[in-house]
Design a protein around this motif. Structure first.
Motif, PDB file in Angstrom:
ATOM      1  N   THR A 156       1.350 -12.377 -10.349  1.00 52.90           N
ATOM      2  CA  THR A 156       1.476 -11.126  -9.592  1.00 52.90           C
ATOM      3  C   THR A 156       2.820 -10.456  -9.828  1.00 52.90           C
ATOM      4  OG1 THR A 156      -0.036 -11.944  -7.907  1.00 52.90           O
ATOM      5  CG2 THR A 156       1.388 -10.125  -7.275  1.00 52.90           C
ATOM      6  N   SER A 157       3.893 -11.216  -9.845  1.00 49.85           N
ATOM      7  CA  SER A 157       5.216 -10.608 -10.017  1.00 49.85           C
ATOM      8  C   SER A 157       5.348  -9.925 -11.372  1.00 49.85           C
ATOM      9  CB  SER A 157       6.328 -11.644  -9.820  1.00 49.85           C
ATOM     10  OG  SER A 157       6.220 -12.681 -10.766  1.00 49.85           O
ATOM     11  N   ALA A 158       4.763 -10.502 -12.410  1.00 49.62           N
ATOM     12  CA  ALA A 158       4.807  -9.871 -13.738  1.00 49.62           C
ATOM     13  C   ALA A 158       3.996  -8.580 -13.750  1.00 49.62           C
ATOM     14  CB  ALA A 158       4.286 -10.832 -14.801  1.00 49.62           C
ATOM     15  N   MET A 159       2.852  -8.589 -13.085  1.00 52.21           N
ATOM     16  CA  MET A 159       2.017  -7.374 -13.025  1.00 52.21           C
ATOM     17  C   MET A 159       2.750  -6.252 -12.302  1.00 52.21           C
ATOM     18  SD  MET A 159      -1.898  -8.731 -12.301  1.00 52.21           S
ATOM     19  CE  MET A 159      -1.795  -8.062 -10.695  1.00 52.21           C
ATOM     20  N   GLN A 160       3.488  -6.593 -11.276  1.00 53.39           N
ATOM     21  CA  GLN A 160       4.143  -5.579 -10.451  1.00 53.39           C
ATOM     22  C   GLN A 160       5.365  -4.953 -11.116  1.00 53.39           C
ATOM     23  OE1 GLN A 160       4.700  -7.837  -6.843  1.00 53.39           O
ATOM     24  NE2 GLN A 160       2.659  -7.318  -6.103  1.00 53.39           N
ATOM     25  N   THR A 161       5.849  -5.537 -12.190  1.00 60.41           N
ATOM     26  CA  THR A 161       7.017  -4.974 -12.873  1.00 60.41           C
ATOM     27  C   THR A 161       6.633  -3.990 -13.981  1.00 60.41           C
ATOM     28  OG1 THR A 161       7.127  -6.774 -14.493  1.00 60.41           O
ATOM     29  CG2 THR A 161       8.363  -7.071 -12.445  1.00 60.41           C
ATOM     30  N   VAL A 162       5.337  -3.854 -14.237  1.00 57.60           N
ATOM     31  CA  VAL A 162       4.856  -3.013 -15.335  1.00 57.60           C
ATOM     32  C   VAL A 162       4.401  -1.653 -14.807  1.00 57.60           C
ATOM     33  CG1 VAL A 162       3.110  -2.835 -17.143  1.00 57.60           C
ATOM     34  CG2 VAL A 162       4.125  -5.046 -16.630  1.00 57.60           C
ATOM     35  N   GLU A 163       4.818  -0.611 -15.466  1.00 56.17           N
ATOM     36  CA  GLU A 163       4.373   0.747 -15.129  1.00 56.17           C
ATOM     37  C   GLU A 163       3.037   0.998 -15.815  1.00 56.17           C
ATOM     38  OE1 GLU A 163       4.340   4.149 -13.115  1.00 56.17           O
ATOM     39  OE2 GLU A 163       5.965   2.689 -12.965  1.00 56.17           O
ATOM     40  N   THR A 164       2.031   1.372 -15.039  1.00 58.11           N
ATOM     41  CA  THR A 164       0.702   1.611 -15.600  1.00 58.11           C
ATOM     42  C   THR A 164       0.433   3.097 -15.743  1.00 58.11           C
ATOM     43  OG1 THR A 164      -0.371   1.541 -13.433  1.00 58.11           O
ATOM     44  CG2 THR A 164      -0.212  -0.535 -14.652  1.00 58.11           C
ATOM     45  N   GLN A 165      -0.375   3.430 -16.724  1.00 57.88           N
ATOM     46  CA  GLN A 165      -0.705   4.833 -16.985  1.00 57.88           C
ATOM     47  C   GLN A 165      -1.653   5.389 -15.936  1.00 57.88           C
ATOM     48  OE1 GLN A 165      -1.706   5.634 -21.073  1.00 57.88           O
ATOM     49  NE2 GLN A 165      -2.908   7.409 -20.532  1.00 57.88           N
ATOM     50  N   THR A 166      -2.631   4.578 -15.522  1.00 59.22           N
ATOM     51  CA  THR A 166      -3.571   5.037 -14.513  1.00 59.22           C
ATOM     52  C   THR A 166      -3.202   4.414 -13.174  1.00 59.22           C
ATOM     53  OG1 THR A 166      -5.189   3.278 -14.914  1.00 59.22           O
ATOM     54  CG2 THR A 166      -5.405   5.284 -16.234  1.00 59.22           C
ATOM     55  N   GLN A 167      -3.647   5.060 -12.111  1.00 60.47           N
ATOM     56  CA  GLN A 167      -3.284   4.628 -10.765  1.00 60.47           C
ATOM     57  C   GLN A 167      -4.501   4.604  -9.852  1.00 60.47           C
ATOM     58  OE1 GLN A 167       0.004   3.814  -9.800  1.00 60.47           O
ATOM     59  NE2 GLN A 167       0.403   3.980 -11.995  1.00 60.47           N
ATOM     60  N   SER A 168      -4.730   3.473  -9.234  1.00 59.48           N
ATOM     61  CA  SER A 168      -5.761   3.332  -8.213  1.00 59.48           C
ATOM     62  C   SER A 168      -5.053   3.030  -6.902  1.00 59.48           C
ATOM     63  CB  SER A 168      -6.723   2.197  -8.561  1.00 59.48           C
ATOM     64  OG  SER A 168      -7.488   1.836  -7.426  1.00 59.48           O
ATOM     65  N   VAL A 169      -5.296   3.844  -5.890  1.00 59.93           N
ATOM     66  CA  VAL A 169      -4.659   3.636  -4.592  1.00 59.93           C
ATOM     67  C   VAL A 169      -5.055   2.276  -4.021  1.00 59.93           C
ATOM     68  CG1 VAL A 169      -4.509   4.496  -2.217  1.00 59.93           C
ATOM     69  CG2 VAL A 169      -4.480   6.098  -4.125  1.00 59.93           C
ATOM     70  N   LYS A 170      -6.340   1.938  -4.101  1.00 57.44           N
ATOM     71  CA  LYS A 170      -6.817   0.645  -3.589  1.00 57.44           C
ATOM     72  C   LYS A 170      -6.128  -0.523  -4.293  1.00 57.44           C
ATOM     73  CE  LYS A 170     -11.511   1.310  -1.904  1.00 57.44           C
ATOM     74  NZ  LYS A 170     -12.918   0.991  -2.154  1.00 57.44           N
ATOM     75  N   VAL A 171      -6.039  -0.438  -5.610  1.00 56.77           N
ATOM     76  CA  VAL A 171      -5.415  -1.511  -6.383  1.00 56.77           C
ATOM     77  C   VAL A 171      -3.921  -1.586  -6.064  1.00 56.77           C
ATOM     78  CG1 VAL A 171      -4.864  -2.333  -8.716  1.00 56.77           C
ATOM     79  CG2 VAL A 171      -7.141  -1.467  -8.193  1.00 56.77           C
ATOM     80  N   ARG A 172      -3.276  -0.452  -5.929  1.00 58.17           N
ATOM     81  CA  ARG A 172      -1.845  -0.425  -5.593  1.00 58.17           C
ATOM     82  C   ARG A 172      -1.615  -1.136  -4.266  1.00 58.17           C
ATOM     83  NH1 ARG A 172       2.595   0.043  -8.106  1.00 58.17           N
ATOM     84  NH2 ARG A 172       1.799   1.724  -9.371  1.00 58.17           N
ATOM     85  N   GLU A 173      -2.463  -0.858  -3.268  1.00 60.60           N
ATOM     86  CA  GLU A 173      -2.318  -1.485  -1.952  1.00 60.60           C
ATOM     87  C   GLU A 173      -2.571  -2.987  -2.005  1.00 60.60           C
ATOM     88  OE1 GLU A 173      -5.060   0.699   0.496  1.00 60.60           O
ATOM     89  OE2 GLU A 173      -3.741   2.445   0.605  1.00 60.60           O
ATOM     90  N   LYS A 174      -3.572  -3.388  -2.785  1.00 61.62           N
ATOM     91  CA  LYS A 174      -3.981  -4.799  -2.822  1.00 61.62           C
ATOM     92  C   LYS A 174      -3.149  -5.647  -3.780  1.00 61.62           C
ATOM     93  CE  LYS A 174      -8.162  -7.520  -2.891  1.00 61.62           C
ATOM     94  NZ  LYS A 174      -9.604  -7.507  -2.877  1.00 61.62           N
ATOM     95  N   ARG A 175      -2.783  -5.078  -4.949  1.00 63.38           N
ATOM     96  CA  ARG A 175      -2.136  -5.858  -6.012  1.00 63.38           C
ATOM     97  C   ARG A 175      -0.712  -5.441  -6.352  1.00 63.38           C
ATOM     98  NH1 ARG A 175      -4.540 -10.566  -8.146  1.00 63.38           N
ATOM     99  NH2 ARG A 175      -6.774 -10.386  -7.906  1.00 63.38           N
ATOM    100  N   GLY A 176      -0.277  -4.289  -5.829  1.00 67.49           N
ATOM    101  CA  GLY A 176       1.086  -3.839  -6.103  1.00 67.49           C
ATOM    102  C   GLY A 176       1.273  -3.242  -7.481  1.00 67.49           C
ATOM    103  N   THR A 177       0.160  -2.814  -8.093  1.00 69.01           N
ATOM    104  CA  THR A 177       0.203  -2.150  -9.394  1.00 69.01           C
ATOM    105  C   THR A 177      -0.891  -1.087  -9.415  1.00 69.01           C
ATOM    106  OG1 THR A 177       0.150  -2.449 -11.803  1.00 69.01           O
ATOM    107  CG2 THR A 177      -1.334  -3.830 -10.512  1.00 69.01           C
TER     108      THR A 177
END
Length: 120
Positions: free
Chosen positions: A60-81
């Motif tokens: 999870t910590s590695a995923m949260q340090t990466v800037e993603t091109q697309t954005q899902s509000v649900k995923v951001r809330e649940k996974r931090g990315t």
């Protein structure tokens, strides 16, 4: 090295994952990457075995340090990315670049994104 990052719901099937990868239109990948807590999922393991691909577990910590091109509000809330698929693909490599942003399987149960870079 080319990595397919996957995000998926617990109800996703091997067909869901196959469809998501097919929608990226990439010819081949060297590995698949997914969050550590999803790596032992039966559908993912069957997909990896069918395609003879190693599964790279991304914490999870590695995923949260990466800037993603697309954005899902649900995923951001649940996974931090913004995108699990994009974050996993990018976090699996050094000097990674996203070559295919997140696509969603026809059944809406899996996402896939492709990144290219140097092996870690």
């Amino acid at each position: 090295m080319i990595v397919a990052g996957f995000g998926f719901r617990a109800s996703a099937t091997e067909d869901s994952l196959c469809n998501a990868l097919a929608l990226t239109a990439v010819a081949s990948v060297d590995a698949i990457a997914t969050p550590t807590d999803k790596a032992q999922n039966n559908a993912l393991q069957a997909f990896a075995k069918t395609h003879n691909l190693p599964v790279l577990e991304i914490d999870t910590s590695a995923m949260q340090t990466v800037e993603t091109q697309t954005q899902s509000v649900k995923v951001r809330e649940k996974r931090g990315t913004g995108s699990v698929a994009e974050a996993c693909a990018l976090a699996a490599l050094n000097n990674a670049a996203l070559t295919t942003p997140r696509v969603v399987s026809a059944d809406r149960l899996a996402t896939c994104a492709i990144a290219q870079g140097e092996p870690k």
